[in-house]
Design a protein around this motif. Structure first.
Motif, PDB file in Angstrom:
ATOM      1  N   ALA A  79     -46.507  12.549 -26.201  1.00  0.00           N
ATOM      2  CA  ALA A  79     -46.653  13.385 -27.525  1.00  0.00           C
ATOM      3  C   ALA A  79     -47.830  12.991 -28.178  1.00  0.00           C
ATOM      4  N   ALA A  80     -48.134  11.833 -28.307  1.00  0.00           N
ATOM      5  CA  ALA A  80     -49.315  11.427 -29.152  1.00  0.00           C
ATOM      6  C   ALA A  80     -50.420  11.839 -28.653  1.00  0.00           C
ATOM      7  N   LEU A  81     -50.584  12.128 -27.566  1.00  0.00           N
ATOM      8  CA  LEU A  81     -51.854  12.694 -26.777  1.00  0.00           C
ATOM      9  C   LEU A  81     -51.956  14.070 -26.997  1.00  0.00           C
ATOM     10  N   VAL A  82     -51.085  14.937 -27.359  1.00  0.00           N
ATOM     11  CA  VAL A  82     -51.310  16.554 -27.394  1.00  0.00           C
ATOM     12  C   VAL A  82     -52.274  16.862 -28.407  1.00  0.00           C
ATOM     13  N   GLY A  83     -53.042  17.518 -28.093  1.00  0.00           N
ATOM     14  CA  GLY A  83     -54.325  18.218 -28.777  1.00  0.00           C
ATOM     15  C   GLY A  83     -55.522  17.454 -28.293  1.00  0.00           C
ATOM     16  N   ALA A  84     -55.402  16.207 -27.590  1.00  0.00           N
ATOM     17  CA  ALA A  84     -56.586  15.609 -27.188  1.00  0.00           C
ATOM     18  C   ALA A  84     -57.513  16.287 -26.190  1.00  0.00           C
ATOM     19  N   GLU A  85     -58.826  16.259 -26.504  1.00  0.00           N
ATOM     20  CA  GLU A  85     -59.688  17.106 -25.554  1.00  0.00           C
ATOM     21  C   GLU A  85     -60.034  16.145 -24.469  1.00  0.00           C
ATOM     22  N   ILE A  86     -60.213  16.651 -23.338  1.00  0.00           N
ATOM     23  CA  ILE A  86     -60.837  15.905 -21.980  1.00  0.00           C
ATOM     24  C   ILE A  86     -62.201  16.043 -21.820  1.00  0.00           C
ATOM     25  N   TRP A  87     -62.973  15.342 -21.768  1.00  0.00           N
ATOM     26  CA  TRP A  87     -64.424  15.311 -21.876  1.00  0.00           C
ATOM     27  C   TRP A  87     -64.941  14.445 -20.558  1.00  0.00           C
ATOM     28  N   VAL A  88     -65.683  14.712 -19.979  1.00  0.00           N
ATOM     29  CA  VAL A  88     -66.242  13.941 -18.988  1.00  0.00           C
ATOM     30  C   VAL A  88     -67.956  13.824 -18.839  1.00  0.00           C
ATOM     31  N   TRP A  89     -68.467  12.757 -18.097  1.00  0.00           N
ATOM     32  CA  TRP A  89     -70.005  12.832 -18.365  1.00  0.00           C
ATOM     33  C   TRP A  89     -70.613  13.763 -17.293  1.00  0.00           C
ATOM     34  N   ARG A  90     -71.501  14.581 -17.422  1.00  0.00           N
ATOM     35  CA  ARG A  90     -72.214  15.432 -16.818  1.00  0.00           C
ATOM     36  C   ARG A  90     -72.526  14.586 -15.461  1.00  0.00           C
ATOM     37  N   SER A  91     -72.973  13.412 -15.354  1.00  0.00           N
ATOM     38  CA  SER A  91     -73.182  12.749 -14.186  1.00  0.00           C
ATOM     39  C   SER A  91     -71.920  12.770 -13.238  1.00  0.00           C
ATOM     40  N   ALA A  92     -70.620  12.937 -13.871  1.00  0.00           N
ATOM     41  CA  ALA A  92     -69.559  12.889 -12.836  1.00  0.00           C
ATOM     42  C   ALA A  92     -69.559  14.229 -12.054  1.00  0.00           C
ATOM     43  N   LEU A  93     -70.134  15.216 -12.275  1.00  0.00           N
ATOM     44  CA  LEU A  93     -70.195  16.417 -11.695  1.00  0.00           C
ATOM     45  C   LEU A  93     -70.686  16.104 -10.404  1.00  0.00           C
ATOM     46  N   PRO A  94     -70.267  16.879  -9.303  1.00  0.00           N
ATOM     47  CA  PRO A  94     -71.153  16.651  -7.812  1.00  0.00           C
ATOM     48  C   PRO A  94     -72.476  17.357  -7.994  1.00  0.00           C
ATOM     49  N   LYS A  95     -73.374  16.772  -7.016  1.00  0.00           N
ATOM     50  CA  LYS A  95     -74.418  17.289  -6.703  1.00  0.00           C
ATOM     51  C   LYS A  95     -74.514  18.849  -6.069  1.00  0.00           C
ATOM     52  N   ILE A  96     -75.325  19.837  -6.890  1.00  0.00           N
ATOM     53  CA  ILE A  96     -75.308  21.276  -6.155  1.00  0.00           C
ATOM     54  C   ILE A  96     -76.696  21.248  -5.296  1.00  0.00           C
ATOM     55  N   LYS A  97     -76.441  22.504  -4.887  1.00  0.00           N
ATOM     56  CA  LYS A  97     -77.731  23.006  -3.864  1.00  0.00           C
ATOM     57  C   LYS A  97     -78.688  23.511  -4.712  1.00  0.00           C
ATOM     58  N   ASN A  98     -79.916  23.514  -4.321  1.00  0.00           N
ATOM     59  CA  ASN A  98     -81.348  23.794  -4.921  1.00  0.00           C
ATOM     60  C   ASN A  98     -81.163  25.284  -5.766  1.00  0.00           C
ATOM     61  N   ASP A  99     -80.604  26.205  -4.980  1.00  0.00           N
ATOM     62  CA  ASP A  99     -80.393  27.482  -5.822  1.00  0.00           C
ATOM     63  C   ASP A  99     -79.112  27.829  -6.633  1.00  0.00           C
ATOM     64  N   GLU A 100     -78.557  26.550  -7.016  1.00  0.00           N
ATOM     65  CA  GLU A 100     -77.287  26.558  -7.724  1.00  0.00           C
ATOM     66  C   GLU A 100     -77.411  26.074  -9.305  1.00  0.00           C
ATOM     67  N   VAL A 101     -76.839  26.416  -9.886  1.00  0.00           N
ATOM     68  CA  VAL A 101     -76.602  25.554 -11.322  1.00  0.00           C
ATOM     69  C   VAL A 101     -75.355  25.767 -11.982  1.00  0.00           C
ATOM     70  N   TYR A 102     -75.261  24.596 -12.743  1.00  0.00           N
ATOM     71  CA  TYR A 102     -74.108  24.604 -13.516  1.00  0.00           C
ATOM     72  C   TYR A 102     -74.081  25.390 -14.689  1.00  0.00           C
ATOM     73  N   TRP A 103     -73.202  26.150 -15.229  1.00  0.00           N
ATOM     74  CA  TRP A 103     -73.190  26.898 -16.534  1.00  0.00           C
ATOM     75  C   TRP A 103     -73.720  26.043 -17.786  1.00  0.00           C
ATOM     76  N   THR A 104     -73.334  24.785 -17.656  1.00  0.00           N
ATOM     77  CA  THR A 104     -73.499  23.950 -18.905  1.00  0.00           C
ATOM     78  C   THR A 104     -74.915  23.532 -18.989  1.00  0.00           C
ATOM     79  N   ASP A 105     -75.659  23.572 -17.568  1.00  0.00           N
ATOM     80  CA  ASP A 105     -77.209  23.240 -17.621  1.00  0.00           C
ATOM     81  C   ASP A 105     -77.893  24.394 -18.229  1.00  0.00           C
ATOM     82  N   LEU A 106     -77.420  25.634 -18.508  1.00  0.00           N
ATOM     83  CA  LEU A 106     -78.092  26.603 -19.059  1.00  0.00           C
ATOM     84  C   LEU A 106     -77.845  26.755 -20.444  1.00  0.00           C
ATOM     85  N   GLU A 107     -76.990  26.289 -21.076  1.00  0.00           N
ATOM     86  CA  GLU A 107     -76.799  26.138 -22.495  1.00  0.00           C
ATOM     87  C   GLU A 107     -77.911  25.617 -23.289  1.00  0.00           C
ATOM     88  N   GLY A 108     -78.646  26.464 -24.191  1.00  0.00           N
ATOM     89  CA  GLY A 108     -79.825  25.865 -24.895  1.00  0.00           C
ATOM     90  C   GLY A 108     -81.102  26.451 -24.305  1.00  0.00           C
TER      91      GLY A 108
END
Length: 171
Positions: A79-108
């Motif tokens: 109950a003490a954790l309710v509302g906690a945000e779950i964040w990860v490091w970008r480097s934790a995401l798997p590598k993708i193919k050259n013709d693919e992108v993560y949405w987060t990489d397009l922001e900005g």
């Protein structure tokens, strides 16, 4: 563990408790939603503190997801954790193919027309079912551009941080 220059991504949040043994209910922004368990360690961020946890496990439960976190063994701790945000490091995401992108990489990224007219920067992207939509903002307006490769999106260049689109700047 983060690498230099790495950034954090919001991947979900703890939205409730489940049972009496310390399990929590999750909201996941990953697709499919259970993939959230593939990206660890998690950085749990509450209004009071932030700490890293690894070894979180879970499963689908009805229409939601439930999880067990290391060291959380009773309902009060959960109950003490309710509302906690779950964040990860970008480097934790798997590598993708050259013709693919993560949405987060397009922001900005700057968005320009095929004629070189700047439309603003990518604020975020969302799914509609038919196709994804890029939200582009500048000082005066917001544009919603369908993320359709070839038809509207002509080029994504992460090195120059620019997306080229076939879009009427007046629209």
């Amino acid at each position: 563990m983060a690498i230099e220059g790495d950034r954090r991504l919001l991947l979900g949040r703890i939205v409730g408790v489940y049972g009496v043994a310390g399990w929590v209910k999750l909201e996941s922004h990953s697709e499919p939603r259970l993939r959230i368990f593939n990206y660890q360690p998690w950085l749990l961020k509450t209004a009071q503190a932030e700490h890293e946890v690894e070894g979180c496990h879970g499963r689908a439960q009805g229409k939601g997801i439930v999880a067990t976190l290391p060291g959380v063994t009773d309902r009060d701790q959960a109950a003490a954790l309710v509302g906690a945000e779950i964040w990860v490091w970008r480097s934790a995401l798997p590598k993708i193919k050259n013709d693919e992108v993560y949405w987060t990489d397009l922001e900005g990224l700057e968005v320009v027309t095929t004629l070189g007219i700047s439309l603003g920067r990518v604020s975020h992207i969302f799914a509609t079912g038919a196709n994804d939509v890029i939200v582009v903002r500048d000082a005066e307006r917001e544009r919603l551009i369908p993320f359709v490769s070839g038809q509207f999106v002509h080029d994504i260049n992460l090195d120059t941080r620019r997306i080229t689109v076939d879009w009427d700047p007046e629209f």
